[in-house]
Design a protein around this motif. Structure first.
Motif, PDB file in Angstrom:
ATOM      1  N   ILE A 177       0.840  -1.204   0.000  1.00  0.00           N
ATOM      2  CA  ILE A 177       0.000   0.000   0.000  1.00  0.00           C
ATOM      3  C   ILE A 177       0.874   1.252   0.000  1.00  0.00           C
ATOM      4  CG2 ILE A 177      -1.744   1.294   1.277  1.00  0.00           C
ATOM      5  CD1 ILE A 177      -2.732  -1.431   2.379  1.00  0.00           C
ATOM      6  N   MET A 235       1.261   4.259  -2.994  1.00  0.00           N
ATOM      7  CA  MET A 235       1.063   5.688  -2.764  1.00  0.00           C
ATOM      8  C   MET A 235       2.315   6.493  -3.096  1.00  0.00           C
ATOM      9  SD  MET A 235      -1.324   5.855   0.677  1.00  0.00           S
ATOM     10  CE  MET A 235      -0.195   4.922   1.702  1.00  0.00           C
ATOM     11  N   LEU A 291      -3.098   8.593  -5.691  1.00  0.00           N
ATOM     12  CA  LEU A 291      -2.899   8.068  -4.336  1.00  0.00           C
ATOM     13  C   LEU A 291      -1.798   8.789  -3.568  1.00  0.00           C
ATOM     14  CD1 LEU A 291      -3.231   4.203  -4.875  1.00  0.00           C
ATOM     15  CD2 LEU A 291      -5.000   5.863  -4.277  1.00  0.00           C
ATOM     16  N   LEU A 297      -2.828  11.030  -0.776  1.00  0.00           N
ATOM     17  CA  LEU A 297      -3.595  10.416   0.321  1.00  0.00           C
ATOM     18  C   LEU A 297      -2.698   9.767   1.376  1.00  0.00           C
ATOM     19  CD1 LEU A 297      -6.597   8.737  -1.557  1.00  0.00           C
ATOM     20  CD2 LEU A 297      -6.447  11.020  -0.545  1.00  0.00           C
ATOM     21  N   ALA A 298      -1.390   9.818   1.188  1.00  0.00           N
ATOM     22  CA  ALA A 298      -0.488   9.139   2.116  1.00  0.00           C
ATOM     23  C   ALA A 298      -0.691   9.617   3.555  1.00  0.00           C
ATOM     24  CB  ALA A 298       0.959   9.348   1.679  1.00  0.00           C
ATOM     25  N   VAL A 302      -3.608   7.954   5.594  1.00  0.00           N
ATOM     26  CA  VAL A 302      -3.590   6.509   5.873  1.00  0.00           C
ATOM     27  C   VAL A 302      -2.662   6.244   7.058  1.00  0.00           C
ATOM     28  CG1 VAL A 302      -3.138   4.205   4.951  1.00  0.00           C
ATOM     29  CG2 VAL A 302      -4.011   6.017   3.445  1.00  0.00           C
ATOM     30  N   LEU A 311      -8.382   5.175   7.586  1.00  0.00           N
ATOM     31  CA  LEU A 311      -8.527   6.148   6.498  1.00  0.00           C
ATOM     32  C   LEU A 311      -9.155   7.387   7.116  1.00  0.00           C
ATOM     33  CD1 LEU A 311      -9.915   3.728   3.737  1.00  0.00           C
ATOM     34  CD2 LEU A 311      -7.531   4.176   4.404  1.00  0.00           C
ATOM     35  N   LYS A 347     -10.766   9.312  -5.379  1.00  0.00           N
ATOM     36  CA  LYS A 347      -9.436   8.921  -4.913  1.00  0.00           C
ATOM     37  C   LYS A 347      -9.527   7.941  -3.742  1.00  0.00           C
ATOM     38  CE  LYS A 347      -8.098  13.193  -4.355  1.00  0.00           C
ATOM     39  NZ  LYS A 347      -7.224  14.346  -4.016  1.00  0.00           N
ATOM     40  N   ALA A 348     -10.502   8.149  -2.850  1.00  0.00           N
ATOM     41  CA  ALA A 348     -10.688   7.220  -1.731  1.00  0.00           C
ATOM     42  C   ALA A 348     -11.099   5.844  -2.236  1.00  0.00           C
ATOM     43  CB  ALA A 348     -11.725   7.770  -0.766  1.00  0.00           C
ATOM     44  N   GLU A 407     -10.268   4.548  -5.117  1.00  0.00           N
ATOM     45  CA  GLU A 407      -9.070   3.920  -5.682  1.00  0.00           C
ATOM     46  C   GLU A 407      -8.155   3.405  -4.574  1.00  0.00           C
ATOM     47  OE1 GLU A 407      -5.403   5.022  -8.766  1.00  0.00           O
ATOM     48  OE2 GLU A 407      -7.142   6.351  -8.557  1.00  0.00           O
ATOM     49  N   LEU A 408      -8.047   4.143  -3.483  1.00  0.00           N
ATOM     50  CA  LEU A 408      -7.214   3.719  -2.367  1.00  0.00           C
ATOM     51  C   LEU A 408      -7.741   2.427  -1.759  1.00  0.00           C
ATOM     52  CD1 LEU A 408      -4.981   4.125  -0.255  1.00  0.00           C
ATOM     53  CD2 LEU A 408      -6.557   5.635   0.991  1.00  0.00           C
ATOM     54  N   GLN A 413      -6.867  -0.418  -3.883  1.00  0.00           N
ATOM     55  CA  GLN A 413      -5.484  -0.838  -3.707  1.00  0.00           C
ATOM     56  C   GLN A 413      -5.319  -1.658  -2.434  1.00  0.00           C
ATOM     57  OE1 GLN A 413      -2.673  -0.559  -5.655  1.00  0.00           O
ATOM     58  NE2 GLN A 413      -1.781  -1.850  -4.043  1.00  0.00           N
TER      59      GLN A 413
END
Length: 299
Positions: free
Chosen positions: A149, A153, A159, A162-163, A166, A179, A198-199, A201-202, A205
């Protein structure tokens, strides 16, 4: 006895009475034999009353101990204790198979160890399939998922931003992936259960990274304490539960089978991350927990 009267005298003869006195004539009444019998009787009565006192003043367990003291049970077979019938039976007093060899131990080997049983010093704590091995495998899988993960990112793209949202938190239940929202970004559209692109897609992943494991999954939704205008139509309980379900659906679309979902729940604002400020946007979050297989909450 009558004596002959002297000649020429008309006096009657004298009578002499001889009285025989036998020593110990009163022995039948004042002898010592009866005292021995009386002493035996008193001793017997004392023992009898002592027995009655013991029966009344002790418990069943104490009476059994007293009885065992006067009638001990001796085990002469070799399995009865260290040494067997001979001098240690050819073995050491502290030999592992000499059972029992401690003063506090009781019982016999034949009663406590099933016939034909096999094993050794590691019985019940072996490595193959043991709890310790499974937890080690789980921790290794958690580390791999976290690395995948993080790597996704770091590649850039949607992504990358978004690091900071997380967080990986090891817990007693497993690995929790938080999250987290903040003042600048929300995983869901405000006040709804609709995932941001984007969330989504995260989470996809995350599904890809954990698809190779067999750990059960728990999802828990959290909100801040900001209330709705009409709590009868919508409230934070419904919102947190709905966001947990939306996360589950996205993981399922990413290839996670239904059997792996152990618990889907919402706790509203009851477990804030920022306890001193329940309205802080960082309290809005979804926690995806990979559970240890030993403690998976399967229904």
């Amino acid at each position: 006895m009558a004596a002959r009267a002297p000649h020429g005298s008309n006096q009657p003869p004298k009578i002499i009475i001889v009285k025989k006195i036998v020593d110990g004539g009163h022995g039948g009444h004042h002898g010592g034999a009866w005292t021995v019998a009386y002493a035996d009787f008193v001793s017997a009565m004392m023992a009898f009353f002592l027995l009655l006192w013991i029966l009344g003043a002790t418990t069943e367990k104490q009476r059994k101990s007293i009885a065992d003291y006067f009638a001990p049970t001796m085990i002469t077979k070799r399995v009865g204790g260290a040494g067997g019938n001979g001098l240690f039976g050819g073995e050491s007093l502290i030999d592992r198979d000499n059972y029992p060899h401690k003063a506090a131990q009781t019982g016999t080997k034949s009663l406590t160890i099933p016939a034909g049983a096999e094993g050794g010093k590691d019985v019940g704590s072996g490595t193959k399939g043991s709890l310790k091995e499974r937890m080690a495998e789980d921790q290794e899988n958690f580390a791999k998922a976290k690395a995948e993960i993080a790597k996704a990112m770091m590649k850039g793209g949607p992504l990358a931003n978004l690091a900071k949202h997380v967080r990986f938190v090891p817990t007693s239940e497993g690995l929790r992936i938080d999250l987290v929202d903040d003042a600048d970004y929300s995983m869901f559209a405000l006040g709804t259960t609709m995932l941001d692109g984007k969330a989504s897609e995260l989470i996809g992943q995350i599904a890809k990274s954990i698809a190779g494991t067999d750990n059960a999954i728990m999802i828990r939704g959290h909100t801040d304490s900001l209330p709705y205008g009409d709590p009868r139509a919508m409230n934070n309980w419904m919102l947190s539960s709905g966001r947990s379900e939306a996360t589950r659906r996205r993981l399922a679309l990413g290839g996670i089978p239904e059997r792996r979902f152990a618990r889907i729940e919402g706790v509203a604002d009851r477990e804030p991350m920022i306890a001193q400020d329940p309205t802080d946007p960082r309290n809005r979050r979804v926690a995806i927990t990979l559970l240890y297989r030993a403690s998976a909450l399967r229904t």
